[in-house]
Design an enzyme around this catalytic site. Structure first.
Site, PDB file in Angstrom:
ATOM      1  N   LYS A  45       0.645  -1.088   0.059  1.00  0.00           N
ATOM      2  CA  LYS A  45      -0.118  -0.004  -0.006  1.00  0.00           C
ATOM      3  C   LYS A  45       0.880   1.277   0.271  1.00  0.00           C
ATOM      4  CE  LYS A  45      -4.262  -1.988   1.942  1.00  0.00           C
ATOM      5  NZ  LYS A  45      -5.315  -1.906   2.898  1.00  0.00           N
ATOM      6  N   ALA A  96       0.952   0.884  12.287  1.00  0.00           N
ATOM      7  CA  ALA A  96       1.305   2.290  11.722  1.00  0.00           C
ATOM      8  C   ALA A  96       1.532   1.896  10.172  1.00  0.00           C
ATOM      9  CB  ALA A  96       2.465   2.940  12.349  1.00  0.00           C
ATOM     10  N   GLU A 102       9.568   4.856  16.501  1.00  0.00           N
ATOM     11  CA  GLU A 102       9.516   6.044  15.545  1.00  0.00           C
ATOM     12  C   GLU A 102       8.642   6.146  14.336  1.00  0.00           C
ATOM     13  OE1 GLU A 102      11.701   3.637  16.544  1.00  0.00           O
ATOM     14  OE2 GLU A 102      13.176   4.981  17.710  1.00  0.00           O
TER      15      GLU A 102
END
Length: 498
Positions: A299, A363, A389
């Protein structure tokens, strides 16, 4: 060349087992392949009677173990078995084998002459279970010792590019019947798009024996017919697909192909499995695939290859839909709209979303679309990810919090627990007991007041959903999100409302 045939491979241990399977799937296939190498030794002596006991033309195959079969005996014994099966031909050809499969290096003149004399067509086959085979056209020409034989090449592709080569070479092969098959997960398009490869037939296996042919990629004959509309595919059929890796299970073909049937659109949607998005796009360009759904893990990486981006893709930084227009790839994101619609249905009309404190687990590409929607709905959120991060980078974009996805963040997760949205692939296809390996928030103890939305839909209830539900939480899987984002894709692909 005519419409390709569907051949169902029978790998039962007894003739009776194979007959029952042939009867069950009779309307879904044109030809039956009797794999005599799978039969018990005493059952192999009965194979001569098999064609008269079923209602379809039959292929006799005694596949050696070196070619992916179970025959471990010597060539002399195998030749005797071929001879026994082809002898005493019946005047009624329907009671004889219609085909016999001989490997390209198996040349016994007496057996070959008997087959030809009795009207049994010879399939001259070549198998490579570990490597791709190139120069397919030249190889097929060499395998045709007479104009009577049907050359068959089946190989295991290393990459999707090997499958592209199959379609490229086969486009020039229209002078004689041939069978070309790319095996394994990446080879699946060669089994569905047989009419495009000009192949004489495709091979399937009944669901009951699918475990025996799983590694080579056989498709259930019912799925091939009902889901992919195999008999309706032609060179004029529009092609669409879904790409990702490993893409073990997906419900997208069912949704899209049902839409094509409903609207009378000559199109088919099928899996395009690849470890590289660049190869998926190249495959699509070579076969004129007009659009693809993009799933894990592409993606984000797909963005590098796109010529135009929709406003949503530019904002989210992830793409789940690509459409090819005027030789250019255009990227869209329908995850955000699909998720929003599914989430609001799940929460109900009485729930006020503004200032709701939400945990987003993960994430990656899906999380990016969900974070975009969560912000749009006015919610406050914390992004949890194993790599802090990465979570921080996404959180900063929307002024969210970020935390490491482990037991040290249990208290923060509790603070943002009115809605927990699980966006990772952890728990996908996990049917076994709940464990830290299949539950991304295994360390969190549910109180029973949380709402849990897991974007995974296979299984319908993931381990984290089962644990939350047992505590009294309201839970939802990702199937409705899948449906709603697919409806948006359908319109982008066809211009028609689903």
């Amino acid at each position: 060349m005519g419409q390709p045939l569907i051949c169902m491979t029978l790998t039962g241990k007894t003739i009776e087992e194979d007959i029952k399977l042939s009867q069950k799937y009779e309307k879904f296939c044109d030809v039956l392949e009797l794999r005599a190498d799978h039969l018990d030794e005493n059952e192999q002596l009965l194979i001569r009677k098999f064609p008269a006991l079923v209602k379809k033309p039959c292929i006799l195959t005694i596949r050696r173990d070196s070619d992916g079969g179970l025959w471990t005996g010597n060539d002399f014994s195998r030749t005797n078995l071929f001879g026994r099966a082809l002898a005493f031909a019946d005047p009624d050809k329907k009671r004889n084998f219609a085909y016999v499969d001989f490997e390209e290096d198996y040349h016994i003149p007496s057996i070959q002459d008997a087959a030809m004399a009795f009207g049994v067509r010879i399939i001259r086959s070549c198998h490579n279970m570990t490597e791709p085979i190139h120069n397919l056209r030249k190889r097929c020409d060499a395998m045709r010792k007479t104009g009577y034989e049907i050359p068959k090449i089946a190989f295991m592709p290393k990459t999707l590019s090997d499958v592209v080569n199959l379609f490229h070479e086969s486009s020039l092969m229209t002078n004689y019947d041939h069978i070309l098959v790319a095996m394994g997960a990446e080879g699946m398009p060669s089994r569905i798009l047989t009419s495009i490869s000009n192949s004489y037939m495709t091979y399937t296996s009944p669901q009951e024996t699918a475990d025996k042919t799983a590694s080579i990629g056989h498709i259930d004959p019912v799925v091939l017919n009902d889901l992919y509309n195999f008999k309706g595919i032609s060179k004029s059929t529009q092609l669409f697909g879904i790409t990702g890796w490993p893409l073990v299970k997906t419900s997208s073909p069912e949704i899209h192909n049902m839409g094509y049937r409903h609207h009378g659109i000559d199109a088919v949607y099928f899996p395009i499995r690849s470890q590289l998005i660049s190869e998926s796009l190249n495959f699509a360009e070579q076969l004129d695939v007009k659009g693809m759904s993009v799933t894990i893990p592409f993606k984000e990486s797909v963005l590098y290859y796109l010529h135009e981006l929709s406003p949503e893709v530019m904002q989210i930084g992830a793409c789940n839909t690509v459409v090819r227009k005027n030789y250019k790839w255009i990227g869209y994101n329908t995850d955000c709209t699909g998720f929003e619609r599914a989430l609001l249905e799940f929460l109900g009309s009485n729930v006020k979303t503004k200032k709701m404190k939400v945990s987003i687990i993960g994430a990656g590409g899906a999380a990016k679309a969900i974070a975009y929607t969560v912000k749009k709905l006015g919610m406050k959120a914390c992004i949890f990810n194993r790599t802090l991060e990465t979570a921080q980078k996404l959180a900063e974009k929307y002024d969210f919090m970020a935390a490491k996805l482990d037991e040290t963040s249990a208290m923060i997760l509790d603070e943002y627990s009115s809605l927990i949205i699980q966006t990772t692939s952890v728990g996908m296809n996990a049917e076994g007991p709940i464990s830290p390996e299949n539950d991304p928030i295994y360390f969190y103890k549910f109180r029973g007041t949380e709402k849990v939305f897991d974007i995974v839909y296979v299984p319908a209830s993931t381990p984290v959903m089962r644990r939350a539900s047992a505590a009294g939480c309201k839970v939802c899987n990702g199937y409705k999100m899948l449906e709603y984002q697919a409806y948006e894709q359908f319109k982008l692909f066809t211009g028609v409302d689903y």
